[in-house]
Design a protein around this motif. Structure first.
Motif, mmCIF file in Angstrom:
data_model
loop_
_atom_site.group_PDB
_atom_site.id
_atom_site.type_symbol
_atom_site.label_atom_id
_atom_site.label_comp_id
_atom_site.label_asym_id
_atom_site.label_seq_id
_atom_site.Cartn_x
_atom_site.Cartn_y
_atom_site.Cartn_z
ATOM 1 N N PRO A 139 -78.473 112.149 -26.340
ATOM 2 C CA PRO A 139 -78.124 110.840 -26.896
ATOM 3 C C PRO A 139 -77.694 110.902 -28.357
ATOM 4 O O PRO A 139 -76.787 110.169 -28.764
ATOM 5 C CB PRO A 139 -79.412 110.030 -26.727
ATOM 6 N N ALA A 140 -78.305 111.779 -29.151
ATOM 7 C CA ALA A 140 -77.976 111.836 -30.576
ATOM 8 C C ALA A 140 -76.531 112.260 -30.803
ATOM 9 O O ALA A 140 -75.776 111.598 -31.537
ATOM 10 C CB ALA A 140 -78.926 112.791 -31.293
ATOM 11 N N LEU A 141 -76.118 113.363 -30.181
ATOM 12 C CA LEU A 141 -74.751 113.838 -30.374
ATOM 13 C C LEU A 141 -73.749 112.957 -29.642
ATOM 14 O O LEU A 141 -72.620 112.763 -30.114
ATOM 15 C CB LEU A 141 -74.629 115.284 -29.914
ATOM 16 N N GLY A 142 -74.152 112.413 -28.488
ATOM 17 C CA GLY A 142 -73.259 111.519 -27.764
ATOM 18 C C GLY A 142 -72.945 110.274 -28.562
ATOM 19 O O GLY A 142 -71.776 109.862 -28.662
ATOM 20 N N ILE A 143 -73.968 109.668 -29.162
ATOM 21 C CA ILE A 143 -73.762 108.470 -29.984
ATOM 22 C C ILE A 143 -72.941 108.817 -31.221
ATOM 23 O O ILE A 143 -72.007 108.107 -31.589
ATOM 24 C CB ILE A 143 -75.118 107.858 -30.379
ATOM 25 N N GLY A 144 -73.307 109.928 -31.881
ATOM 26 C CA GLY A 144 -72.574 110.322 -33.083
ATOM 27 C C GLY A 144 -71.108 110.551 -32.806
ATOM 28 O O GLY A 144 -70.240 110.071 -33.548
ATOM 29 N N ALA A 145 -70.806 111.284 -31.735
ATOM 30 C CA ALA A 145 -69.411 111.557 -31.403
ATOM 31 C C ALA A 145 -68.655 110.279 -31.053
ATOM 32 O O ALA A 145 -67.482 110.117 -31.417
ATOM 33 C CB ALA A 145 -69.344 112.542 -30.235
ATOM 34 N N SER A 146 -69.319 109.345 -30.359
ATOM 35 C CA SER A 146 -68.660 108.089 -29.996
ATOM 36 C C SER A 146 -68.328 107.240 -31.212
ATOM 37 O O SER A 146 -67.424 106.397 -31.166
ATOM 38 C CB SER A 146 -69.551 107.293 -29.036
#
Length: 313
Positions: free
Chosen positions: A98-105
């Motif tokens: 979730p951390a990298l997914g949110i950041g990338a989005s």
């Protein structure tokens, strides 16, 4: 595919244990600025390691606890949106998704560095990260690097083995008086097979043993059983011991080799329900290849004690 960032204000996200220990070293190698922010779980290790650096503690997410991973999204979103980061960096495990997914989005540079314990390919988390748009993935092993998984660094590169001649050492000459046995803190996995092997060894029967047990607590243990230790207490117990016996957890092994200790390393096994897979065997073999430990399976513990003790001294 870009390179890992240097000298920035990073959001550093990792589970406790080996993931957090690795990220701490990597953050130093990358030159993370003092205004970087840590996101992890709260326990003795994280409180000691993170210290007074900017941080946020979130609810614990165990291996493959997908519902808790989803539940963590609001808290992670809040931290990520709280300020402008130069990059979001994680070494795993489930909290990385979730951390990298949110950041990338949100358009932030997002980097996933696979654990050094993965010697032959990515973990389940790594496989998920490789499919997330905008997330750049890296390996810590040149042997399986590729365009999708480039290699830049390994946390083990900073450690060097001791050169010790043990040919004339015998068990009677190196009888240990103090043994420190550390099993890590991963929940809910017990390591009773290692406890039984230590208790059954002839050396242990005459030794003063300190145990760091995590969730493997038992009422029948000799010596000094403890559930958890702070980083400082762990270091003190390790350095004062004549022999250190440990599971093959990355965080534990990193702290021991950084302190100049050559431990006996015994991997947890999936077949005994001691972990989710057998990656601890991989990390034990890699440490042994680098001559940083004595690797032994739990059934062969007795025969490795003399060599490990000689290497420590």
């Amino acid at each position: 595919m870009g390179r890992l960032p240097r000298d920035g204000k990073f959001l550093l996200v990792a589970s406790t244990g080996g993931h957090l220990a690795q990220l701490n070293i990597i953050a130093e190698l990358l030159g993370a600025g003092p205004d970087s922010h840590w996101v992890t779980f709260q326990n003795h290790q994280s409180r000691s390691l993170v210290g007074d650096r900017p941080h946020t503690y979130v609810e614990y997410i165990g291996p493959r606890q997908f519902r808790k991973t989803i539940k963590a999204i609001p808290d992670l979103s809040k931290v990520i949106r709280s300020r402008q980061w130069d990059a979001v960096i994680s070494t795993g495990a489930a909290i990385a998704v979730p951390a990298l997914g949110i950041g990338a989005s949100m358009g932030l540079p997002a980097y996933y560095i696979e654990s050094v314990s993965r010697l032959d390919g990515p973990s389940l988390t790594g496989k998920i990260m490789a499919k997330l748009p905008g997330v750049q993935t890296f390996t810590q092993h040149q042997t399986w690097s590729s365009k999708r998984w480039p290699y830049e660094l390994s946390v083990f590169d900073k450690f060097h083995p001791k050169v010790i001649d043990i040919r004339d050492k015998t068990l009677s000459e190196t009888q240990p008086q103090r043994i420190f046995v550390t099993l890590g803190t991963i929940q809910p996995y017990r390591f009773d097979s290692l406890i039984d092997a230590v208790c059954a060894s002839t050396v242990a029967k005459s030794a003063d043993i300190t145990w760091q047990l995590g969730c493997s607590e038992r009422p029948d243990l000799p010596g000094h059983p403890l559930r958890e230790l702070s980083q400082a207490d762990f270091a003190e117990r390790s350095l004062e011991a004549d022999l250190v016996v440990t599971h093959a957890g990355v965080a534990t092994c990193l702290q021991l080799v950084a302190a100049g200790i050559h431990p006996i390393v015994v991997p947890r096994r999936m077949s005994r329900h001691e972990h989710v897979d057998d990656h601890q065997q991989q990390i034990a073999k890699e440490l042994a290849r680098r001559k940083l430990c004595t690797y032994v399976e739990v059934d062969d513990l007795e025969g490795a004690i003399a060599r490990a003790l000689a290497a420590q001294r």
